[in-house]
Design a protein around this motif. Structure first.
Motif, short mmCIF file in Angstrom:
data_model
loop_
_atom_site.label_atom_id
_atom_site.label_comp_id
_atom_site.label_asym_id
_atom_site.label_seq_id
_atom_site.Cartn_x
_atom_site.Cartn_y
_atom_site.Cartn_z
N SER A 99 0.84 -1.19 0.00
CA SER A 99 0.00 0.00 0.00
C SER A 99 0.88 1.25 0.00
CB SER A 99 -0.92 0.00 1.23
OG SER A 99 -0.15 -0.08 2.40
N LYS A 100 0.28 2.32 -0.44
CA LYS A 100 1.03 3.56 -0.63
C LYS A 100 0.46 4.63 0.29
CE LYS A 100 0.43 5.94 -4.45
NZ LYS A 100 0.33 6.24 -5.88
N GLN A 101 1.35 5.45 0.84
CA GLN A 101 0.91 6.54 1.72
C GLN A 101 0.92 7.85 0.94
OE1 GLN A 101 -0.05 6.80 5.33
NE2 GLN A 101 -0.74 8.61 4.24
N PRO A 102 -0.24 8.35 0.56
CA PRO A 102 -0.24 9.62 -0.16
C PRO A 102 0.10 10.80 0.76
CG PRO A 102 -2.42 8.58 -0.19
CD PRO A 102 -1.59 7.85 0.81
N ALA A 103 0.68 11.83 0.19
CA ALA A 103 0.99 13.04 0.96
C ALA A 103 -0.30 13.82 1.21
CB ALA A 103 1.97 13.90 0.18
N ILE A 104 -0.30 14.55 2.30
CA ILE A 104 -1.49 15.33 2.67
C ILE A 104 -1.70 16.47 1.66
CG2 ILE A 104 -0.36 17.01 4.24
CD1 ILE A 104 -3.51 15.14 5.19
N MET A 123 2.84 20.80 8.74
CA MET A 123 2.91 19.40 8.31
C MET A 123 4.12 18.75 8.96
SD MET A 123 2.12 19.48 4.26
CE MET A 123 2.81 21.07 3.88
N HIS A 149 5.44 15.42 5.00
CA HIS A 149 4.23 15.98 4.38
C HIS A 149 3.10 14.95 4.27
CE1 HIS A 149 6.26 19.75 2.46
NE2 HIS A 149 6.62 19.54 3.71
N VAL A 150 3.05 14.06 5.23
CA VAL A 150 2.01 13.04 5.25
C VAL A 150 0.86 13.44 6.19
CG1 VAL A 150 1.55 10.69 6.09
CG2 VAL A 150 3.46 11.10 4.55
N ALA A 151 1.23 14.08 7.30
CA ALA A 151 0.22 14.47 8.28
C ALA A 151 0.24 15.99 8.44
CB ALA A 151 0.51 13.81 9.63
N LEU A 152 -0.93 16.51 8.85
CA LEU A 152 -1.04 17.95 9.05
C LEU A 152 -1.70 18.19 10.40
CD1 LEU A 152 -1.62 20.71 6.72
CD2 LEU A 152 -3.59 20.39 8.16
N PHE A 178 -4.41 16.41 -1.02
CA PHE A 178 -5.83 16.58 -0.69
C PHE A 178 -6.23 18.04 -0.44
CE2 PHE A 178 -4.61 12.34 0.27
CZ PHE A 178 -5.68 11.58 -0.14
N PHE A 179 -5.27 18.82 0.01
CA PHE A 179 -5.57 20.21 0.33
C PHE A 179 -4.73 21.11 -0.58
CE2 PHE A 179 -6.03 18.33 4.81
CZ PHE A 179 -7.37 18.08 4.64
N TYR A 227 -4.68 15.65 10.65
CA TYR A 227 -5.18 15.12 9.38
C TYR A 227 -4.19 14.10 8.84
CZ TYR A 227 -8.18 19.28 9.41
OH TYR A 227 -9.09 20.25 9.75
N LEU A 228 -4.70 12.99 8.37
CA LEU A 228 -3.84 11.94 7.80
C LEU A 228 -4.57 11.28 6.65
CD1 LEU A 228 -1.29 10.07 8.04
CD2 LEU A 228 -2.66 8.64 9.57
N ALA A 229 -3.90 11.21 5.50
CA ALA A 229 -4.51 10.57 4.34
C ALA A 229 -4.53 9.05 4.52
CB ALA A 229 -3.72 10.93 3.08
N PRO A 230 -5.62 8.41 4.09
CA PRO A 230 -5.64 6.96 4.16
C PRO A 230 -4.63 6.34 3.21
CG PRO A 230 -7.68 7.81 3.17
CD PRO A 230 -6.84 8.99 3.53
N LYS A 231 -4.13 5.17 3.58
CA LYS A 231 -3.22 4.45 2.68
C LYS A 231 -4.06 3.86 1.55
CE LYS A 231 0.70 3.06 4.53
NZ LYS A 231 1.72 2.16 5.07
N PRO A 249 -8.64 12.79 3.89
CA PRO A 249 -7.85 12.53 5.09
C PRO A 249 -8.77 12.39 6.31
CG PRO A 249 -6.94 14.37 3.86
CD PRO A 249 -8.28 14.08 3.26
#
Lengths: 14, 257
Positions: A2-7, B40, B44-47, A10-11, B250-254, B234
């Protein structure tokens, strides 16, 4: 696997 | 000139403890609205978004909007020097390159000034749109922290699934699997013990437990955590800060490749 997209995907930048 | 006097100084100490490992450096913004931060983590995965509203301060003077770049471990180190019952005042001059944290003991017999150097930080501000969530779970923050900690001993990711049965947290790892189901229980004696699930439609998403565990460092700030879930969005893990505002992660789903 699975891949972890950057936040930033989305924003948008202000 | 900026002068913010916070009677419950422990709140600021707890805020820093909850974000200093996630975010290295950040700009604290001060305006008539309050004292806020958006930052972040380094990958840059979580905010994280923090707001302490001006009304929550005993004294709030902010002559012009100001952005103060701080290294969070340094700020946390300074705030650790404040007693838990201390009143904390944040002071800065317009255009200055330092911020002062003043700690007053409750009976005013000890007053300390800690001056910290500010830094220039290039940070991009992101627009966070209002969103409709498929499911919103409210549960005791300590319970959520316990679940994230327990599951991270088994696996690296958690699948959070909300159905009409309740909310299920699942993981799997080399040694096996784990599933924890929490059912809605709105009829408990104390409202902070309740698990309340608002579900528009079932949702199931996968998240990195490393980040979830980091978010739970905000547990001392609030008895209740709110987890808002929607596919393609997220997750928002929110801790309300008594009468003052919130800290939201905020965290994007895998996504499966």
């Amino acid at each position: 696997g699975s891949k972890q997209p950057a936040i930033t995907k989305f924003f948008s930048k202000l | 000139m900026l002068e913010l006097r916070l009677l419950q100084g422990s709140l600021l100490k707890k805020v820093l403890e909850s974000i200093k490992d996630l975010v290295t450096e950040a700009n604290f913004d001060c305006s008539a609205t309050g004292f806020s931060l958006q930052a972040m983590d380094s990958s840059h995965v979580a905010l994280v978004a923090l707001l302490l509203r001006s009304e929550g301060f005993e004294h709030f003077r902010c002559d012009r909007n100001i952005s103060m770049g701080m290294k969070l471990v340094n700020m946390a180190m300074m705030l650790k020097c404040a007693g838990n019952d201390d009143i904390i005042t944040i002071k800065a001059d317009d255009g200055g390159d330092t911020v002062t944290f003043m700690f007053e003991s409750p009976n005013q017999d000890k007053i300390a000034d800690f001056e910290m150097k500010l830094m220039n930080i290039d940070s991009e501000h992101l627009g966070i749109p209002e969103a409709e969530y498929q499911a919103i779970v409210r549960m005791p923050s300590s319970e959520f922290a316990r679940i994230c900690k327990d599951l991270s001993t088994i696996g690296d990711t958690v699948i959070i699934s909300v159905t009409k049965e309740g909310v299920k947290f699942s993981t799997k790892g080399d040694i096996g699997t784990a599933n924890i189901v929490c059912r809605q229980n709105a009829t408990v004696d104390k409202p902070e013990d309740a698990i309340i699930i608002e579900m528009k439609e079932p949702v199931s998403l996968t998240f990195a437990l490393r980040y979830m565990n980091s978010f739970t460092k905000a547990t001392p700030l609030a008895n209740i955590v709110t987890i808002s879930l929607s596919s393609e969005l997220p997750v928002v893990v929110e801790y309300k800060i008594a009468e003052m505002g919130y800290i939201r992660f905020y965290l994007a789903p895998k996504i499966e490749e």
